[in-house]
Design a protein around this motif. Structure first.
Motif, PDB file in Angstrom:
ATOM      1  N   ARG A 191     -12.215   0.537  -5.639  1.00 14.03           N
ATOM      2  CA  ARG A 191     -12.000  -0.427  -4.555  1.00 14.03           C
ATOM      3  C   ARG A 191     -11.757   0.298  -3.231  1.00 14.03           C
ATOM      4  O   ARG A 191     -12.185  -0.168  -2.170  1.00 14.03           O
ATOM      5  CB  ARG A 191     -10.822  -1.336  -4.890  1.00 14.03           C
ATOM      6  CG  ARG A 191     -10.717  -2.540  -3.968  1.00 14.03           C
ATOM      7  CD  ARG A 191      -9.609  -3.463  -4.415  1.00 14.03           C
ATOM      8  NE  ARG A 191      -9.582  -4.663  -3.610  1.00 14.03           N
ATOM      9  CZ  ARG A 191      -8.462  -5.227  -3.151  1.00 14.03           C
ATOM     10  NH1 ARG A 191      -7.305  -4.673  -3.415  1.00 14.03           N
ATOM     11  NH2 ARG A 191      -8.510  -6.325  -2.433  1.00 14.03           N
ATOM     12  N   THR A 219      -3.907   3.847   8.630  1.00 18.19           N
ATOM     13  CA  THR A 219      -4.160   2.573   9.305  1.00 18.19           C
ATOM     14  C   THR A 219      -3.507   2.562  10.681  1.00 18.19           C
ATOM     15  O   THR A 219      -4.084   2.081  11.663  1.00 18.19           O
ATOM     16  CB  THR A 219      -3.648   1.402   8.456  1.00 18.19           C
ATOM     17  OG1 THR A 219      -4.296   1.431   7.175  1.00 18.19           O
ATOM     18  CG2 THR A 219      -3.924   0.068   9.122  1.00 18.19           C
ATOM     19  N   SER A 267      -2.866  -4.305   0.079  1.00 18.23           N
ATOM     20  CA  SER A 267      -3.228  -5.383   1.010  1.00 18.23           C
ATOM     21  C   SER A 267      -3.778  -4.866   2.330  1.00 18.23           C
ATOM     22  O   SER A 267      -4.054  -5.648   3.231  1.00 18.23           O
ATOM     23  CB  SER A 267      -1.998  -6.271   1.286  1.00 18.23           C
ATOM     24  OG  SER A 267      -1.569  -6.912   0.095  1.00 18.23           O
ATOM     25  N   LEU A 268      -3.938  -3.544   2.454  1.00 13.10           N
ATOM     26  CA  LEU A 268      -4.447  -2.951   3.689  1.00 13.10           C
ATOM     27  C   LEU A 268      -5.945  -2.685   3.586  1.00 13.10           C
ATOM     28  O   LEU A 268      -6.447  -2.322   2.530  1.00 13.10           O
ATOM     29  CB  LEU A 268      -3.746  -1.621   3.974  1.00 13.10           C
ATOM     30  CG  LEU A 268      -2.422  -1.635   4.745  1.00 13.10           C
ATOM     31  CD1 LEU A 268      -1.967  -0.201   4.989  1.00 13.10           C
ATOM     32  CD2 LEU A 268      -2.562  -2.365   6.069  1.00 13.10           C
ATOM     33  N   THR A 269      -6.628  -2.846   4.712  1.00 15.26           N
ATOM     34  CA  THR A 269      -8.015  -2.419   4.831  1.00 15.26           C
ATOM     35  C   THR A 269      -8.064  -1.217   5.742  1.00 15.26           C
ATOM     36  O   THR A 269      -7.611  -1.285   6.895  1.00 15.26           O
ATOM     37  CB  THR A 269      -8.893  -3.545   5.404  1.00 15.26           C
ATOM     38  OG1 THR A 269      -8.859  -4.677   4.530  1.00 15.26           O
ATOM     39  CG2 THR A 269     -10.334  -3.078   5.546  1.00 15.26           C
ATOM     40  N   PRO A 282       0.839  -1.208   0.000  1.00 14.20           N
ATOM     41  CA  PRO A 282       0.000   0.000   0.000  1.00 14.20           C
ATOM     42  C   PRO A 282       0.871   1.255   0.000  1.00 14.20           C
ATOM     43  O   PRO A 282       2.040   1.224   0.402  1.00 14.20           O
ATOM     44  CB  PRO A 282      -0.783  -0.118   1.299  1.00 14.20           C
ATOM     45  CG  PRO A 282       0.134  -0.879   2.202  1.00 14.20           C
ATOM     46  CD  PRO A 282       0.894  -1.835   1.323  1.00 14.20           C
ATOM     47  N   GLU A 338     -14.665  -0.901  -1.012  1.00 16.03           N
ATOM     48  CA  GLU A 338     -14.209  -1.924  -0.071  1.00 16.03           C
ATOM     49  C   GLU A 338     -13.285  -1.373   1.002  1.00 16.03           C
ATOM     50  O   GLU A 338     -12.925  -2.082   1.941  1.00 16.03           O
ATOM     51  CB  GLU A 338     -13.478  -3.041  -0.826  1.00 16.03           C
ATOM     52  CG  GLU A 338     -14.322  -3.742  -1.873  1.00 16.03           C
ATOM     53  CD  GLU A 338     -13.525  -4.809  -2.607  1.00 16.03           C
ATOM     54  OE1 GLU A 338     -12.428  -5.186  -2.118  1.00 16.03           O
ATOM     55  OE2 GLU A 338     -13.984  -5.271  -3.658  1.00 16.03           O
ATOM     56  N   ARG A 339     -12.842  -0.114   0.832  1.00 15.90           N
ATOM     57  CA  ARG A 339     -11.920   0.529   1.762  1.00 15.90           C
ATOM     58  C   ARG A 339     -10.597  -0.216   1.819  1.00 15.90           C
ATOM     59  O   ARG A 339      -9.911  -0.234   2.842  1.00 15.90           O
ATOM     60  CB  ARG A 339     -12.536   0.644   3.160  1.00 15.90           C
ATOM     61  CG  ARG A 339     -13.868   1.351   3.178  1.00 15.90           C
ATOM     62  CD  ARG A 339     -14.483   1.370   4.554  1.00 15.90           C
ATOM     63  NE  ARG A 339     -13.700   2.155   5.471  1.00 15.90           N
ATOM     64  CZ  ARG A 339     -13.802   3.473   5.620  1.00 15.90           C
ATOM     65  NH1 ARG A 339     -14.669   4.151   4.891  1.00 15.90           N
ATOM     66  NH2 ARG A 339     -13.048   4.122   6.481  1.00 15.90           N
ATOM     67  N   ARG A 340     -10.217  -0.830   0.694  1.00 17.68           N
ATOM     68  CA  ARG A 340      -8.954  -1.548   0.609  1.00 17.68           C
ATOM     69  C   ARG A 340      -7.984  -0.786  -0.281  1.00 17.68           C
ATOM     70  O   ARG A 340      -8.341  -0.312  -1.359  1.00 17.68           O
ATOM     71  CB  ARG A 340      -9.150  -2.961   0.066  1.00 17.68           C
ATOM     72  CG  ARG A 340      -9.802  -3.898   1.078  1.00 17.68           C
ATOM     73  CD  ARG A 340      -9.796  -5.333   0.581  1.00 17.68           C
ATOM     74  NE  ARG A 340      -8.452  -5.866   0.399  1.00 17.68           N
ATOM     75  CZ  ARG A 340      -7.711  -6.388   1.370  1.00 17.68           C
ATOM     76  NH1 ARG A 340      -8.190  -6.426   2.611  1.00 17.68           N
ATOM     77  NH2 ARG A 340      -6.520  -6.863   1.108  1.00 17.68           N
TER      78      ARG A 340
END
Length: 393
Positions: free
Chosen positions: A135, A110, A144-146, A102, A139-141
Motif C-alpha cells: 500500500r 509529510t 491515515s496519511l498520504t 502513521p 497508493e503512497r498511504r
C-alpha cells in the motif's frame, strides 16, 4: 592521581569525524546515474546487492544532492502494523471511524513535503510485512496519511542466498519496482578510502524537451508492443524470477516514464538501459532497447513544424510508432496549425499505401478537432473510417 582528560572520548570522536570526512568528484558511474534517473522519474526503485557495498551511502549522497531529507526504515525489523498504521479509538468510533496512526517517519516526510524514504533489508521482511508495504508503494498511504507526491520511494534487498532469513519478494510487490543491481568497483572503493567518492549526478528535466520526450516515448512503447504483443504481460514461472523485474502493463507504463525522463534530461544510454531492463526484465528490456536503437524517432515537434521535410519509415511497426508520437505531440500543445500539420503527416501514410497503419492515429487526431476548424484535405483518405466511428461530425 587521575591524569585522564575531562572527556576521554573527545579526541577519539574528533579522529572519527575526520576519518568520516570525504569529498566527491565527477565520475562515470552507471548505477548511480540509473538510480538518480529512476528517482527523477518518481518510480519506486529496488537496489539488489550484497551487504556492505554502499547502498545506504549512495542514498545519503543522493538525498544530499537533491537537498531533501532521507528517512531510513529497516523493513525486516518492523511489523505489518508499522506500515498499515495502528488503530486509535476516538470518542465515538461509530461516527468518526477508527483512524490509523502513521509512524513517525511518515509524519516527518509529510511535514517536509518532499524527501526520500529508504526501505532497507526488504528481502529479509516476512511476506506479511511485504504485503503491508504494497500500500505504501502503490497508493503512497501510510496509516491515515498520504505521502506527498515529491516523496520518492527507494528500497534495498540482499539476494535471498545472502540475506538473513531471506524471502523471495512477492510478485505484486516486485512488479512495482525498478530493479537495479548494485555492485562495487574495487577501484572506486580504493579511491573512496583515500577520501574521494564519485558524485551522484542529479538529472535535470529540460522543460522545452518535455512534450517531445513524452511523444517519442509513447510512440516507441506503442510501436514495440504492437510488434511484440506477447510481451505485454509475462509472469515468470519460477519464484526467484517472479521476485524480480518482468513485463506487465504496469511496468510498461513505468518504462514509458523512464524513457521520457531520459529523453528530457539527456541521460546517457547505459543508464537508460539499466532502468528499462530494471522495469520490464532482461528479455523484454533488451528487445526494447534494440528496437529503440533501430527506431531512432525524429523529434515530432520538428516534424510538425515542417511536415513535408520527413520520410515515413518503411516498416509498419515503426510507422505506427512515429505516427503515435506525432499525435501525442499535437495533443500536448493543441493548436489549429499543429492539428492540420498532423493530418499532413498522416496523409503520407495514405500516399505510401498504409492507411491501416495510420487509422488509429487518425481517429485520435480527429477527436481533438475544435468544431470551428475546417476539415483539412489530408483527412480524405480516412473519411470512411472516421464517419463509421463517429469521430468526424
Amino acid at each position: 592521581m587521575n591524569d585522564l582528560p575531562p572527556d576521554p572520548l573527545a579526541a577519539a570522536d574528533a579522529l572519527n569525524a575526520q576519518a568520516r570526512a570525504w569529498r566527491t568528484e565527477p565520475a562515470e558511474n552507471t548505477q548511480l546515474t540509473a538510480l538518480a534517473l529512476a528517482v527523477a522519474a518518481n518510480q519506486p526503485v529496488l537496489l539488489w546487492g550484497e551487504p556492505g557495498i554502499g547502498k545506504s551511502a549512495g542514498m545519503e549522497q543522493l538525498a544530499a544532492g537533491l537537498g531533501v531529507p532521507l528517512e531510513t526504515v529497516i523493513a525486516s525489523v518492523h511489523e505489518p502494523s508499522d506500515f498499515a498504521g495502528l488503530p486509535i479509538i476516538g470518542d465515538d468510533p461509530a461516527t468518526t471511524g477508527v483512524p490509523m496512526a502513521p509512524p513517525d517517519w511518515a509524519v516527518r516526510l509529510t511535514a517536509a513535503g518532499r524527501g526520500l524514504i529508504f526501505f532497507d533489508e526488504l528481502s529479509s521482511a516476512p511476506p506479511a510485512v511485504q504485503a503491508a508495504l504494497l500500500r505504501v508503494v502503490l497508493e503512497r498511504r501510510v496509516g491515515s496519511l498520504t505521502l506527498p507526491g515529491p516523496v520518492r520511494v527507494v528500497a534495498a534487498a540482499n539476494p535471498p542466498s545472502s540475506a538473513a532469513d531471506g524471502w523471495h519478494l512477492s510478485p505484486p510487490l516486485a512488479n512495482r519496482f525498478v530493479h537495479l543491481h548494485w555492485t562495487h568497483d574495487p577501484r572506486t572503493v580504493a579511491r573512496g578510502m583515500a577520501g574521494t567518492w564519485p558524485a551522484v549526478p542529479i538529472p535535470v528535466v529540460d522543460p522545452a524537451r518535455v512534450p517531445g520526450a513524452i511523444a517519442r516515448a509513447r510512440g516507441a512503447i506503442s510501436g514495440f508492443l504492437t510488434a511484440r504483443p506477447g510481451l505485454v504481460h509475462h509472469l515468470p514461472a519460477d519464484a526467484e524470477a517472479r521476485g524480480g523485474a518482468w513485463p506487465s502493463p504496469r511496468t510498461w507504463e513505468m518504462a514509458l516514464r523512464l524513457i521520457a525522463t531520459a529523453y528530457a534530461t539527456g541521460a546517457g544510454g547505459e543508464a537508460l538501459a539499466a532502468v528499462v531492463v530494471g522495469a520490464v526484465g532482461d528479455g523484454a528490456g533488451l528487445e526494447l532497447l534494440t528496437y529503440l536503437e533501430e527506431l531512432d524517432l525524429p523529434d515530432p515537434n520538428r516534424v510538425l513544424a515542417d511536415p513535408d521535410a520527413f520520410a515515413l519509415p518503411d516498416r509498419g511497426d515503426r510507422q505506427l510508432a512515429f505516427l503515435t508520437a506525432v499525435v501525442s505531440a499535437v495533443q500536448s500543445e493543441l493548436t489549429r496549425a499543429r492539428w492540420e500539420a498532423g493530418w499532413a503527416v498522416l496523409a503520407k501514410a495514405v500516399d505510401a499505401g498504409s492507411p491501416d497503419v495510420a487509422a488509429r492515429a487518425a481517429m485520435d487526431l480527429a477527436a481533438m478537432r475544435d468544431l470551428d476548424w475546417p476539415v483539412p484535405s489530408g483527412i480524405d483518405g480516412f473519411l470512411d473510417l472516421l464517419q463509421l466511428s463517429g469521430a468526424l461530425k
